[in-house]
Design a protein around this motif. Structure first.
Motif, mmCIF file in Angstrom:
data_model
loop_
_atom_site.group_PDB
_atom_site.id
_atom_site.type_symbol
_atom_site.label_atom_id
_atom_site.label_comp_id
_atom_site.label_asym_id
_atom_site.label_seq_id
_atom_site.Cartn_x
_atom_site.Cartn_y
_atom_site.Cartn_z
ATOM 1 N N SER A 182 0.959 -1.688 -0.072
ATOM 2 C CA SER A 182 0.583 -0.461 0.312
ATOM 3 C C SER A 182 1.333 1.663 0.214
ATOM 4 C CB SER A 182 -0.921 0.366 1.169
ATOM 5 O OG SER A 182 0.068 0.325 1.991
ATOM 6 N N LEU A 183 0.691 2.295 -0.260
ATOM 7 C CA LEU A 183 1.198 3.636 -0.429
ATOM 8 C C LEU A 183 1.666 4.078 0.771
ATOM 9 C CD1 LEU A 183 -0.563 5.208 -3.186
ATOM 10 C CD2 LEU A 183 1.866 4.695 -3.357
ATOM 11 N N LYS A 184 0.473 3.549 1.824
ATOM 12 C CA LYS A 184 1.019 4.082 3.471
ATOM 13 C C LYS A 184 1.870 3.910 3.782
ATOM 14 C CE LYS A 184 -0.958 4.723 7.971
ATOM 15 N NZ LYS A 184 -2.155 5.028 8.905
ATOM 16 N N GLU A 185 1.899 1.852 3.149
ATOM 17 C CA GLU A 185 2.869 1.241 3.749
ATOM 18 C C GLU A 185 5.057 1.576 2.644
ATOM 19 O OE1 GLU A 185 4.388 -3.430 4.202
ATOM 20 O OE2 GLU A 185 2.347 -2.834 3.455
ATOM 21 N N LEU A 186 4.620 1.426 2.023
ATOM 22 C CA LEU A 186 5.545 2.146 0.820
ATOM 23 C C LEU A 186 6.254 2.946 1.371
ATOM 24 C CD1 LEU A 186 6.923 0.945 -1.888
ATOM 25 C CD2 LEU A 186 5.609 2.183 -2.766
ATOM 26 N N ALA A 187 5.631 4.549 1.825
ATOM 27 C CA ALA A 187 6.363 5.688 2.131
ATOM 28 C C ALA A 187 6.752 5.354 3.366
ATOM 29 C CB ALA A 187 5.161 6.946 2.301
ATOM 30 N N HIS A 188 5.794 4.690 4.212
ATOM 31 C CA HIS A 188 6.491 4.239 5.578
ATOM 32 C C HIS A 188 8.061 3.422 5.439
ATOM 33 C CE1 HIS A 188 7.064 3.223 10.475
ATOM 34 N NE2 HIS A 188 7.517 2.469 9.294
ATOM 35 N N GLN A 189 8.354 2.828 4.798
ATOM 36 C CA GLN A 189 9.566 1.605 4.633
ATOM 37 C C GLN A 189 10.946 2.891 3.769
ATOM 38 O OE1 GLN A 189 8.503 -0.834 1.280
ATOM 39 N NE2 GLN A 189 7.278 -2.451 3.313
ATOM 40 N N GLU A 190 9.965 3.947 2.373
ATOM 41 C CA GLU A 190 11.141 4.775 2.583
ATOM 42 C C GLU A 190 11.786 5.832 3.510
ATOM 43 O OE1 GLU A 190 12.717 3.970 -0.332
ATOM 44 O OE2 GLU A 190 11.548 1.843 -0.797
ATOM 45 N N GLY A 191 10.423 6.197 4.364
ATOM 46 C CA GLY A 191 11.127 7.162 5.225
ATOM 47 C C GLY A 191 10.152 8.865 4.584
ATOM 48 N N THR A 192 9.386 8.403 4.680
ATOM 49 C CA THR A 192 8.007 9.949 3.595
ATOM 50 C C THR A 192 6.629 9.157 3.879
ATOM 51 O OG1 THR A 192 7.907 11.166 2.082
ATOM 52 C CG2 THR A 192 7.836 8.974 1.375
ATOM 53 N N ASN A 193 6.356 10.321 3.974
ATOM 54 C CA ASN A 193 5.123 10.448 4.525
ATOM 55 C C ASN A 193 4.328 9.983 2.661
ATOM 56 O OD1 ASN A 193 3.428 12.874 2.845
ATOM 57 N ND2 ASN A 193 5.080 13.558 4.410
ATOM 58 N N GLU A 194 2.631 9.364 3.140
ATOM 59 C CA GLU A 194 1.965 9.177 1.416
ATOM 60 C C GLU A 194 1.669 10.014 0.823
ATOM 61 O OE1 GLU A 194 -2.181 6.220 0.532
ATOM 62 O OE2 GLU A 194 -1.793 6.943 3.188
ATOM 63 N N TYR A 195 1.410 11.635 1.063
ATOM 64 C CA TYR A 195 0.997 12.226 0.082
ATOM 65 C C TYR A 195 1.558 13.024 -0.238
ATOM 66 C CZ TYR A 195 -1.151 16.898 -0.829
ATOM 67 O OH TYR A 195 -1.373 17.918 -1.636
ATOM 68 N N LYS A 196 3.022 12.820 0.286
ATOM 69 C CA LYS A 196 4.629 12.975 -0.320
ATOM 70 C C LYS A 196 4.723 12.388 -1.925
ATOM 71 C CE LYS A 196 7.117 16.850 1.905
ATOM 72 N NZ LYS A 196 8.319 17.051 2.515
ATOM 73 N N LEU A 197 4.716 11.006 -0.591
ATOM 74 C CA LEU A 197 4.865 10.037 -2.505
ATOM 75 C C LEU A 197 3.947 10.184 -3.241
ATOM 76 C CD1 LEU A 197 6.907 7.580 -3.193
ATOM 77 C CD2 LEU A 197 5.593 6.152 -1.664
ATOM 78 N N LYS A 198 2.297 10.034 -3.796
ATOM 79 C CA LYS A 198 1.571 10.039 -3.653
ATOM 80 C C LYS A 198 1.722 11.232 -4.954
ATOM 81 C CE LYS A 198 -3.141 9.494 -4.765
ATOM 82 N NZ LYS A 198 -4.464 9.529 -4.066
ATOM 83 N N TYR A 199 1.811 12.201 -4.737
ATOM 84 C CA TYR A 199 1.516 13.539 -5.630
ATOM 85 C C TYR A 199 2.939 13.588 -6.386
ATOM 86 C CZ TYR A 199 -3.349 13.912 -4.407
ATOM 87 O OH TYR A 199 -4.301 13.102 -4.525
ATOM 88 N N GLY A 200 3.839 13.405 -5.008
ATOM 89 C CA GLY A 200 5.585 14.318 -6.253
ATOM 90 C C GLY A 200 5.610 12.652 -6.982
ATOM 91 N N PHE A 201 5.279 11.605 -6.819
ATOM 92 C CA PHE A 201 5.517 10.594 -7.806
ATOM 93 C C PHE A 201 5.525 11.136 -8.784
ATOM 94 C CE2 PHE A 201 5.354 7.058 -11.191
ATOM 95 C CZ PHE A 201 6.780 5.817 -10.219
ATOM 96 N N LYS A 202 4.113 11.935 -8.852
ATOM 97 C CA LYS A 202 3.122 11.937 -10.092
ATOM 98 C C LYS A 202 3.648 13.440 -10.369
ATOM 99 C CE LYS A 202 -1.844 12.831 -12.330
ATOM 100 N NZ LYS A 202 -3.016 12.324 -11.821
ATOM 101 N N GLN A 203 3.930 13.853 -10.175
ATOM 102 C CA GLN A 203 4.847 15.073 -10.305
ATOM 103 C C GLN A 203 5.459 15.284 -11.060
ATOM 104 O OE1 GLN A 203 3.758 18.395 -11.107
ATOM 105 N NE2 GLN A 203 5.197 19.473 -11.410
ATOM 106 N N VAL A 204 7.044 14.495 -10.503
ATOM 107 C CA VAL A 204 7.988 14.157 -11.483
ATOM 108 C C VAL A 204 7.917 12.971 -12.293
ATOM 109 C CG1 VAL A 204 9.665 11.951 -10.851
ATOM 110 C CG2 VAL A 204 9.035 14.201 -8.866
ATOM 111 N N TYR A 205 7.337 11.583 -12.502
ATOM 112 C CA TYR A 205 6.765 11.027 -13.815
ATOM 113 C C TYR A 205 6.044 11.035 -14.008
ATOM 114 C CZ TYR A 205 11.178 9.106 -10.903
ATOM 115 O OH TYR A 205 12.124 8.870 -11.228
#
Length: 308
Positions: free
Chosen positions: A226-249
């Protein structure tokens, strides 16, 4: 009698030289043999496909770094498939001089499967005065390398009264701008839709997002947490990961995963001897039915049709 292994090694050498020059649109036809050379051919084809896709992705993800070189394969044929006109780009791609191509039949430069596909498809279109279609074809260069591409085929009547003509066109992207080696010096503002709510991505955040991108590509056969678990594994939060990934890629994490799985599946279908069932498992799809439907939606043909 020439040694077949020597011939296969020479083709590998030629392809490596082309890749060194920045030409990543060649591949080598897989053989029926099951040895180290055959394994190397599969790996080399996959590497070339991955690098080529990376260049194209760079262009879409960053408009200031679009591919610099577009090489067009373009030929005019008569109604029987005999070559009447070729471009310099075509000669360069196939490694032949114009005099070697003009007057010969296009099928002489195709693989056996493509010749069958060409004959079957064109017989229908040549019955019409004008028609257009897209056909996946594999051309063999003078050095024994393959050029595999969807080609636009147009059938028309010549204005000078010389009869029916066939126009064959396709485009290959070559070198692009160098990949970015460092992280942005400034922060990146990300906006969720049209709302005012914004999040700031630091260079460290972008590095994390790039790490997630690489982790997805290297683990296509595994389920995505899940995005929440993935964000936790990578040391960030779900919101940054979700919308940051879309902005970058330019796409969501889930869509990127499906896109890469399908792209890898297409590479394996074209360049390996794995069964469709094995490819489904290797690319992480839950069922062959789901895979086939998604594959046809993206590429316009089923996995079995592409391999035939």
């Amino acid at each position: 009698m020439p040694n077949s292994d020597d011939f296969r090694v020479k083709r590998i050498q030629k392809m490596l030289l082309e890749m060194a020059k920045g030409n990543f649109f060649y591949s080598i036809e897989p053989s029926d043999k099951n040895d180290n050379i055959a394994s190397l051919v599969v790996l080399l084809n996959m590497v070339s496909e991955e690098i080529r896709a990376a260049f194209i992705h760079q262009g879409f993800a960053n408009a200031h770094h679009t591919p610099q070189c577009v090489i067009q394969l373009s030929l005019i044929l008569d109604g029987h498939g005999q070559i009447e006109l070729v471009t310099n780009g075509t000669c360069s791609l196939l490694s032949y001089l114009p005099k070697d191509l003009i007057g010969t039949y296009i099928t002489e430069f195709m693989t056996e499967k493509s010749r069958e596909r060409w004959t079957k498809k064109l017989s229908k279109h040549l019955k019409r005065e004008r028609s257009e279609t897209v056909l996946f074809l594999e051309f063999i260069t003078k050095n024994g390398l393959l050029l595999a591409k969807d080609c636009q085929i147009s059938v028309y009547q010549a204005l000078d009264g010389s009869g029916q003509k066939i126009l064959l066109n396709t485009v290959f992207f070559s070198k692009g701008e160098p990949f970015e080696t460092g992280l942005p010096k400034k922060t990146l503002k990300v906006t969720k839709g049209t709302k005012e709510h914004k999040v700031t991505l630091t260079p460290k955040d972008i590095q994390i997002i790039r790490g997630v991108h690489d982790a997805i590509i290297n683990n296509l056969d595994k389920d995505l947490p899940s995005l929440k678990e993935l964000a936790h594994q990578e040391g960030t939060n779900e919101y940054k990961l979700k919308y940051g990934f879309k902005q970058v890629y330019g796409t969501t994490i889930f869509r990127f995963l499906i896109q890469e799985r399908l792209r890898m599946a297409r590479t394996l279908i074209l360049h390996s001897t794995h069964t469709i069932k094995q490819i489904v498992q290797m690319t992480g799809f839950k069922s062959k039915t789901h895979f086939s439907r998604a594959f046809k939606d993206k590429y316009g043909r089923s996995p079995s049709e592409l391999r035939s």
